[in-house]
Design a protein around this motif. Structure first.
Motif, PDB file in Angstrom:
ATOM      1  N   ALA A  47      67.983  16.592  39.547  1.00 59.35           N
ATOM      2  CA  ALA A  47      67.054  15.883  40.325  1.00 59.35           C
ATOM      3  C   ALA A  47      66.622  14.609  39.839  1.00 59.35           C
ATOM      4  N   ALA A  48      66.273  14.888  38.232  1.00 61.97           N
ATOM      5  CA  ALA A  48      65.714  13.661  37.472  1.00 61.97           C
ATOM      6  C   ALA A  48      66.837  12.464  37.352  1.00 61.97           C
ATOM      7  N   GLN A 149      62.253  19.824  28.115  1.00 60.28           N
ATOM      8  CA  GLN A 149      61.215  20.122  27.416  1.00 60.28           C
ATOM      9  C   GLN A 149      59.853  20.329  28.315  1.00 60.28           C
ATOM     10  N   LEU A 150      59.548  19.626  29.192  1.00 60.25           N
ATOM     11  CA  LEU A 150      58.537  19.862  30.251  1.00 60.25           C
ATOM     12  C   LEU A 150      58.767  21.104  31.079  1.00 60.25           C
ATOM     13  N   TYR A 151      60.080  21.284  31.288  1.00 59.91           N
ATOM     14  CA  TYR A 151      60.141  22.549  32.108  1.00 59.91           C
ATOM     15  C   TYR A 151      59.883  23.694  31.327  1.00 59.91           C
ATOM     16  N   PHE A 152      60.313  23.758  30.045  1.00 62.89           N
ATOM     17  CA  PHE A 152      60.036  25.087  29.399  1.00 62.89           C
ATOM     18  C   PHE A 152      58.646  25.000  28.923  1.00 62.89           C
ATOM     19  N   ALA A 180      48.765  21.513  34.967  1.00 66.87           N
ATOM     20  CA  ALA A 180      48.605  20.521  36.008  1.00 66.87           C
ATOM     21  C   ALA A 180      49.283  19.190  35.661  1.00 66.87           C
ATOM     22  N   GLU A 181      49.075  18.641  34.472  1.00 74.47           N
ATOM     23  CA  GLU A 181      49.801  17.593  34.075  1.00 74.47           C
ATOM     24  C   GLU A 181      51.140  17.632  33.896  1.00 74.47           C
ATOM     25  N   VAL A 182      51.613  18.657  33.319  1.00 71.86           N
ATOM     26  CA  VAL A 182      53.143  19.066  33.180  1.00 71.86           C
ATOM     27  C   VAL A 182      53.760  18.867  34.402  1.00 71.86           C
ATOM     28  N   GLU A 183      53.214  19.613  35.436  1.00 67.69           N
ATOM     29  CA  GLU A 183      53.616  19.827  36.895  1.00 67.69           C
ATOM     30  C   GLU A 183      53.741  18.413  37.348  1.00 67.69           C
ATOM     31  N   ALA A 184      52.625  17.788  37.235  1.00 69.04           N
ATOM     32  CA  ALA A 184      52.725  16.257  38.149  1.00 69.04           C
ATOM     33  C   ALA A 184      53.778  15.424  37.362  1.00 69.04           C
ATOM     34  N   VAL A 185      53.759  15.586  36.015  1.00 69.65           N
ATOM     35  CA  VAL A 185      55.062  14.519  35.338  1.00 69.65           C
ATOM     36  C   VAL A 185      56.515  15.112  35.911  1.00 69.65           C
ATOM     37  N   LEU A 189      59.270  12.746  37.961  1.00 71.61           N
ATOM     38  CA  LEU A 189      60.624  12.626  37.463  1.00 71.61           C
ATOM     39  C   LEU A 189      61.781  12.978  38.363  1.00 71.61           C
ATOM     40  N   THR A 190      61.105  14.177  39.293  1.00 72.47           N
ATOM     41  CA  THR A 190      62.430  14.624  39.858  1.00 72.47           C
ATOM     42  C   THR A 190      62.387  14.630  41.386  1.00 72.47           C
ATOM     43  N   GLY A 191      60.821  14.515  41.998  1.00 71.57           N
ATOM     44  CA  GLY A 191      60.622  14.540  43.312  1.00 71.57           C
ATOM     45  C   GLY A 191      60.820  16.031  43.957  1.00 71.57           C
ATOM     46  N   LEU A 192      60.670  17.015  43.110  1.00 75.59           N
ATOM     47  CA  LEU A 192      60.875  18.452  43.544  1.00 75.59           C
ATOM     48  C   LEU A 192      59.263  18.936  43.533  1.00 75.59           C
TER      49      LEU A 192
END
Length: 204
Positions: A47-48, A149-152, A180-185, A189-192
């Motif tokens: 998606a990214a 990295q953000l996913y894990f 919340a910050e990680v999920e927002a980024v 980046l992905t639109g998911l």
């Protein structure tokens, strides 16, 4: 009294930090089982790349177009108006001379096709496309590393929140804000959409 306070302060500064809390194995197992499985890390990466238009297909299309451009001819066209004017003198024995004028007009359309045959052997556009392909490959690698990295990190924060009590209120707030910050980024980046796991319940 002052000496006792000083000693207590020094002891608090020099004493080793308290050991990190260990999650209950049953709670940790339940938190692992309840982690969201969608989107997967592969779906996040794909998606990214789609969102950033950095798919490898993009660079392959550039190279194919550069090669095809060397085969196709260059076309030029011209359009114009033409005006003709002529004179004719008729002379016949026994008759008077006759002078006549002939006027004519028309449209002219010309098309020309030309080939640069040397581009079939060496085409500078292919070199430019290859350089752009290398630049995109570097951007693609950095993007994949970042979203992975953000996913894990998100997975780790979800597990900590669900299974590991925070040392104090500040740590609890920091975890939720960072999540919340990680999920927002990641969403940017992905639109998911990133679903949350159900909070783990302590074992009975």
């Amino acid at each position: 009294m002052i000496a006792q306070v000083t000693l207590a302060l020094l002891y608090s500064l020099l004493a080793p930090p308290p050991p990190a809390p260990v999650p209950d194995p049953a709670v940790l197992a339940r938190a692992l089982a309840e982690l969201p499985t969608r989107p997967s890390v592969t779906e996040v990466q794909e998606a990214a790349l789609r969102r950033a238009t950095l798919s490898p297909k993009t660079t392959r299309n550039w190279l194919r177009r550069a090669r095809a451009a060397a085969i196709l001819p260059g076309i030029t066209g011209e359009y114009g108006l033409r005006s003709d004017q002529g004179w004719q003198l008729d002379q016949a024995v026994g008759d008077g001379d006759e002078l006549s004028q002939d006027l004519g007009a028309g449209r002219v359309i010309q098309l020309r096709a030309s080939w640069d045959l040397d581009r079939l052997i060496f085409n500078a556009d292919e070199l430019r496309a290859a350089r752009a392909s290398l630049d995109l490959a570097e951007l693609r690698e950095r993007l994949l590393v970042r979203v992975t990295q953000l996913y894990f990190e998100r997975q780790q924060l979800l597990l900590e929140i669900a299974s590991l009590p925070a040392r104090d209120g500040h740590e609890a707030i920091s975890r939720h804000v960072r999540l919340a910050e990680v999920e927002a980024v990641l969403t940017g980046l992905t639109g998911l959409r990133l679903p949350r796991a159900a909070p783990a319940r302590p074992p009975p």
